[in-house]
Design a protein around this motif. Structure first.
Motif, PDB file in Angstrom:
ATOM      1  N   ILE A   8       0.867  -1.181   0.000  1.00 51.46           N
ATOM      2  CA  ILE A   8       0.000   0.000   0.000  1.00 51.46           C
ATOM      3  C   ILE A   8       0.901   1.227   0.000  1.00 51.46           C
ATOM      4  CG2 ILE A   8      -1.870   1.230   1.167  1.00 51.46           C
ATOM      5  CD1 ILE A   8      -2.410  -1.391   2.718  1.00 51.46           C
ATOM      6  N   ARG A   9       0.614   2.140  -0.897  1.00 44.73           N
ATOM      7  CA  ARG A   9       1.387   3.391  -0.933  1.00 44.73           C
ATOM      8  C   ARG A   9       0.428   4.549  -1.159  1.00 44.73           C
ATOM      9  NH1 ARG A   9       6.266   3.742  -5.047  1.00 44.73           N
ATOM     10  NH2 ARG A   9       7.341   2.631  -3.351  1.00 44.73           N
ATOM     11  N   ALA A  10       0.508   5.541  -0.289  1.00 46.06           N
ATOM     12  CA  ALA A  10      -0.288   6.769  -0.429  1.00 46.06           C
ATOM     13  C   ALA A  10       0.662   7.957  -0.450  1.00 46.06           C
ATOM     14  CB  ALA A  10      -1.281   6.909   0.722  1.00 46.06           C
ATOM     15  N   GLU A  11       0.499   8.823  -1.438  1.00 50.53           N
ATOM     16  CA  GLU A  11       1.366   9.983  -1.585  1.00 50.53           C
ATOM     17  C   GLU A  11       0.519  11.248  -1.691  1.00 50.53           C
ATOM     18  OE1 GLU A  11       3.906   9.418  -4.915  1.00 50.53           O
ATOM     19  OE2 GLU A  11       4.879   7.617  -4.115  1.00 50.53           O
ATOM     20  N   GLY A  12       0.580  12.087  -0.664  1.00 57.89           N
ATOM     21  CA  GLY A  12      -0.100  13.381  -0.692  1.00 57.89           C
ATOM     22  C   GLY A  12      -1.595  13.301  -0.899  1.00 57.89           C
ATOM     23  N   VAL A  13      -2.226  12.270  -0.340  1.00 58.63           N
ATOM     24  CA  VAL A  13      -3.653  12.050  -0.576  1.00 58.63           C
ATOM     25  C   VAL A  13      -4.487  13.115   0.137  1.00 58.63           C
ATOM     26  CG1 VAL A  13      -5.575  10.467  -0.193  1.00 58.63           C
ATOM     27  CG2 VAL A  13      -3.350   9.589  -0.927  1.00 58.63           C
ATOM     28  N   SER A  14      -5.397  13.725  -0.589  1.00 55.70           N
ATOM     29  CA  SER A  14      -6.279  14.757  -0.028  1.00 55.70           C
ATOM     30  C   SER A  14      -7.679  14.582  -0.585  1.00 55.70           C
ATOM     31  CB  SER A  14      -5.767  16.166  -0.359  1.00 55.70           C
ATOM     32  OG  SER A  14      -4.450  16.366   0.131  1.00 55.70           O
ATOM     33  N   LYS A  15      -8.669  14.904   0.248  1.00 54.78           N
ATOM     34  CA  LYS A  15     -10.073  14.842  -0.169  1.00 54.78           C
ATOM     35  C   LYS A  15     -10.847  15.936   0.537  1.00 54.78           C
ATOM     36  CE  LYS A  15     -13.703  13.089  -2.226  1.00 54.78           C
ATOM     37  NZ  LYS A  15     -13.821  13.175  -3.703  1.00 54.78           N
ATOM     38  N   LYS A  16     -11.643  16.695  -0.227  1.00 51.87           N
ATOM     39  CA  LYS A  16     -12.432  17.765   0.371  1.00 51.87           C
ATOM     40  C   LYS A  16     -13.912  17.536   0.116  1.00 51.87           C
ATOM     41  CE  LYS A  16     -11.566  20.703  -3.679  1.00 51.87           C
ATOM     42  NZ  LYS A  16     -11.009  21.983  -4.162  1.00 51.87           N
ATOM     43  N   PHE A  17     -14.713  18.091   1.021  1.00 52.53           N
ATOM     44  CA  PHE A  17     -16.169  17.987   0.911  1.00 52.53           C
ATOM     45  C   PHE A  17     -16.790  19.351   1.174  1.00 52.53           C
ATOM     46  CE2 PHE A  17     -15.168  13.589   2.400  1.00 52.53           C
ATOM     47  CZ  PHE A  17     -15.601  12.918   1.263  1.00 52.53           C
ATOM     48  N   GLY A  18     -18.021  19.533   0.672  1.00 49.93           N
ATOM     49  CA  GLY A  18     -18.799  20.697   1.039  1.00 49.93           C
ATOM     50  C   GLY A  18     -19.518  20.468   2.353  1.00 49.93           C
ATOM     51  N   LEU A  19     -19.783  21.540   3.064  1.00 48.44           N
ATOM     52  CA  LEU A  19     -20.435  21.430   4.369  1.00 48.44           C
ATOM     53  C   LEU A  19     -21.906  21.054   4.246  1.00 48.44           C
ATOM     54  CD1 LEU A  19     -18.841  24.492   6.191  1.00 48.44           C
ATOM     55  CD2 LEU A  19     -18.425  22.081   6.673  1.00 48.44           C
ATOM     56  N   THR A  20     -22.518  21.344   3.115  1.00 47.31           N
ATOM     57  CA  THR A  20     -23.929  21.010   2.911  1.00 47.31           C
ATOM     58  C   THR A  20     -24.081  20.159   1.656  1.00 47.31           C
ATOM     59  OG1 THR A  20     -24.431  22.948   1.545  1.00 47.31           O
ATOM     60  CG2 THR A  20     -24.589  23.216   3.952  1.00 47.31           C
ATOM     61  N   LEU A  21     -25.205  19.454   1.551  1.00 45.83           N
ATOM     62  CA  LEU A  21     -25.465  18.628   0.381  1.00 45.83           C
ATOM     63  C   LEU A  21     -25.543  19.478  -0.883  1.00 45.83           C
ATOM     64  CD1 LEU A  21     -26.169  15.909  -0.892  1.00 45.83           C
ATOM     65  CD2 LEU A  21     -28.572  16.335  -0.283  1.00 45.83           C
ATOM     66  N   ARG A  22     -26.159  20.646  -0.793  1.00 38.88           N
ATOM     67  CA  ARG A  22     -26.281  21.506  -1.967  1.00 38.88           C
ATOM     68  C   ARG A  22     -24.905  21.941  -2.463  1.00 38.88           C
ATOM     69  NH1 ARG A  22     -30.433  26.469  -2.013  1.00 38.88           N
ATOM     70  NH2 ARG A  22     -31.832  24.657  -2.160  1.00 38.88           N
ATOM     71  N   GLN A  23     -24.029  22.334  -1.523  1.00 41.97           N
ATOM     72  CA  GLN A  23     -22.683  22.737  -1.927  1.00 41.97           C
ATOM     73  C   GLN A  23     -21.929  21.565  -2.559  1.00 41.97           C
ATOM     74  OE1 GLN A  23     -21.301  24.160   1.863  1.00 41.97           O
ATOM     75  NE2 GLN A  23     -21.454  26.306   1.249  1.00 41.97           N
ATOM     76  N   SER A  24     -22.064  20.384  -1.968  1.00 45.32           N
ATOM     77  CA  SER A  24     -21.356  19.216  -2.492  1.00 45.32           C
ATOM     78  C   SER A  24     -21.807  18.904  -3.914  1.00 45.32           C
ATOM     79  CB  SER A  24     -21.592  18.007  -1.581  1.00 45.32           C
ATOM     80  OG  SER A  24     -21.059  18.229  -0.295  1.00 45.32           O
ATOM     81  N   MET A  25     -23.126  18.936  -4.154  1.00 48.66           N
ATOM     82  CA  MET A  25     -23.631  18.633  -5.498  1.00 48.66           C
ATOM     83  C   MET A  25     -23.228  19.706  -6.492  1.00 48.66           C
ATOM     84  SD  MET A  25     -27.434  17.165  -4.584  1.00 48.66           S
ATOM     85  CE  MET A  25     -27.785  16.835  -6.319  1.00 48.66           C
ATOM     86  N   ASN A  26     -23.279  20.963  -6.067  1.00 45.44           N
ATOM     87  CA  ASN A  26     -22.921  22.067  -6.960  1.00 45.44           C
ATOM     88  C   ASN A  26     -21.456  21.982  -7.357  1.00 45.44           C
ATOM     89  OD1 ASN A  26     -22.954  24.493  -8.356  1.00 45.44           O
ATOM     90  ND2 ASN A  26     -22.735  25.746  -6.519  1.00 45.44           N
ATOM     91  N   TYR A  27     -20.570  21.824  -6.343  1.00 43.60           N
ATOM     92  CA  TYR A  27     -19.151  21.752  -6.651  1.00 43.60           C
ATOM     93  C   TYR A  27     -18.816  20.475  -7.413  1.00 43.60           C
ATOM     94  CZ  TYR A  27     -18.372  25.691  -3.479  1.00 43.60           C
ATOM     95  OH  TYR A  27     -18.388  26.927  -2.880  1.00 43.60           O
ATOM     96  N   GLY A  28     -19.540  19.374  -7.114  1.00 44.39           N
ATOM     97  CA  GLY A  28     -19.284  18.135  -7.828  1.00 44.39           C
ATOM     98  C   GLY A  28     -19.546  18.263  -9.307  1.00 44.39           C
ATOM     99  N   LEU A  29     -20.655  18.895  -9.678  1.00 48.27           N
ATOM    100  CA  LEU A  29     -20.967  19.105 -11.087  1.00 48.27           C
ATOM    101  C   LEU A  29     -19.936  20.008 -11.755  1.00 48.27           C
ATOM    102  CD1 LEU A  29     -24.853  19.552 -10.844  1.00 48.27           C
ATOM    103  CD2 LEU A  29     -23.614  17.596 -11.807  1.00 48.27           C
TER     104      LEU A  29
END
Length: 456
Positions: A8-29
């Motif tokens: 297993i090797r992970a290098e600089g792994v990052s993940k971000k989310f929106g605080l609300t469902l609407r923000q998450s869907m908007n940014y996802g699109l």
């Protein structure tokens, strides 16, 4: 794959989310459109976003186990889901070799209308097993999961423990090269937990790479070779499991102290009402708290303010003390009238227990036969406290030795955190509250030789 190869090797792994469902869907699109155009929005946070995992890097070799610890919301499960392919990282790269078995949530991936046996075939196929291989493993999986006749029952009727047993049996008995586990084994009974850990150690000896996410210091310490401590998405400690457990316990203690203080503030209006009742002449018996329902009270014949824990050397206020470090307690005390046989007492609460320690002037051989009315400065030095690392609350009471009525009491008068020592490893469950300084010696009966040196 040999034990020397990374699995297993992970290098600089990052993940971000929106605080609300609407923000998450908007940014996802928006992100989908940006990727189609060859652009990326992965480097910076937009309004309402946060890093669930931020720049995590590590490597696990075959035959090694990595433990991941952190308080709730630190990013542990998100990182595990990235490793398992549930989430794609916004930045960084993940590489894994061989067959991957994952147990991230009880019953995850099970079709509720299918039987346990049918779900074994479905999940086995997802792990890359052929029907013939699953046929060969079926009896072993059913026996390990201890499901017996219930293997042909729809899993929607399973208890959480049955989900976990079947899920672990499928993931572990499929002979994975990589095994990813979240805090799911805690649901099983002690006998099943032991069987699981025995099997995990067997997989490890056979060369599998293992990642275990857990809140249990004992599980991490017994299974893992190295560890990560995460907080707010970042890896703050990477190294020996002892260092990771120390960091995790200290963070938990700080959070417990903060939560207790916030609760006291929230309950302040109620406490203020009690004090007003006292001023109106309510008797002490009526204001003694019911299971800490309010935090101050008494007859009003004595008042204490500004209980502060301090450094013994500098006398500066202090909230975090080293293991075994002396503690200075100061307080301002006012007696409305002269008191005979005055008794001033401090008690200490741990997270799960009340009144684990009592310190008062009579206990220390100090008898105050008569103390005149007036203002006093109180100083108490706890010379050699043996509190285990954790969060503690100090309560104060003023009374008379011969009268069972509080002139004054204050629950939650002060709080502290005892940090882990660097020269001792004091991992334990939350029920252990005191440290007993002892000497250990192991002597061979036949030769009389001493194994190692006594531990002081």
């Amino acid at each position: 794959m040999t034990s020397k190869d990374w699995a297993i090797r992970a290098e600089g792994v990052s993940k971000k989310f929106g605080l609300t469902l609407r923000q998450s869907m908007n940014y996802g699109l928006r992100d989908i459109g940006a990727r189609l155009l060859g652009r990326s929005n992965s480097e910076t946070l937009r309004e309402g976003e946060f890093w669930a995992v931020n720049d995590a890097s590590f490597e696990v070799r075959g035959g090694q186990a990595l433990g991941i610890m952190g308080v709730n919301g630190s990013g542990k499960t998100t990182l595990l889901r990235i490793l398992n392919g549930v989430y794609a990282p916004d930045r960084g790269m993940v590489q894994m070799k061989g067959r991957v078995g994952a147990l991230i949530a009880a019953g995850a991936g099970f079709a509720p209308m299918l039987t346990g046996r049918e779900n074994v075939y479905v999940n086995g196929a997802l792990l890359g097993l052929s029907t013939r291989e699953i046929d060969g493993l079926m009896d072993e999986i059913v026996a390990f999961a201890e499901l017996g006749q219930f293997i042909d029952l729809p899993v929607k009727n399973y208890s959480s423990g049955m989900y976990v047993r079947l899920g672990f049996a499928i993931a572990a008995l499929s002979r994975p090269d990589v095994l990813l586990m979240d805090e799911v084994l805690a649901v099983g009974d002690m006998n099943f937990q032991k069987k699981c850990y025995d099997h995990i150690l067997r997989l490890k000896r056979d060369g599998a790479a293992i990642i275990l996410v857990s809140h249990s210091p004992g599980a991490i310490w017994s299974v893992c070779d190295r560890g990560l401590f995460m907080d707010k998405g970042k890896v703050l400690v990477e190294g020996p499991v002892e260092d990771v457990i120390r960091a995790y316990d200290d963070q938990n203690s700080r959070n417990a102290k903060t939560s207790a203080a916030q609760f006291e503030i929230a309950a302040g209006t109620h406490a203020g009402k009690i004090e007003s009742d006292n001023e109106a002449g309510t008797s002490a018996e009526e204001v003694i708290p019911n299971s800490y329902g309010h935090n101050k009270g008494g007859t009003g014949d004595a008042i204490c303010t500004d209980v502060v824990l301090r450094d013994v050397g500098t006398e500066q206020p202090k909230e975090e003390f080293g293991f075994g470090e002396p503690i200075l307690i100061t307080a301002d005390v006012e007696l409305k009238e002269a008191q005979e046989d005055l008794l001033i007492r401090f008690t200490v609460d741990a997270v799960h227990y009340r009144f684990i320690v009592t310190v008062d002037n009579y206990e220390q051989g100090l008898e105050w036969k008569r103390v005149e009315a007036g203002r006093y400065s109180l100083r108490v030095v706890m010379k050699d406290p043996n509190f285990r690392p954790g969060a503690y609350t100090f309560n104060m009471g003023i009374s008379r030795k011969t009268v069972g009525v509080h002139l004054f009491y204050w629950f939650g008068a002060a709080r502290m955190v005892v940090l882990h020592p660097s020269d001792k490893f004091l991992y334990s469950d939350n029920n252990a509250i005191m440290f007993i300084n002892s000497d250990f010696a192991l002597e061979a009966v036949a030769s009389g030789s001493i194994v190692g040196a006594p531990v002081a």
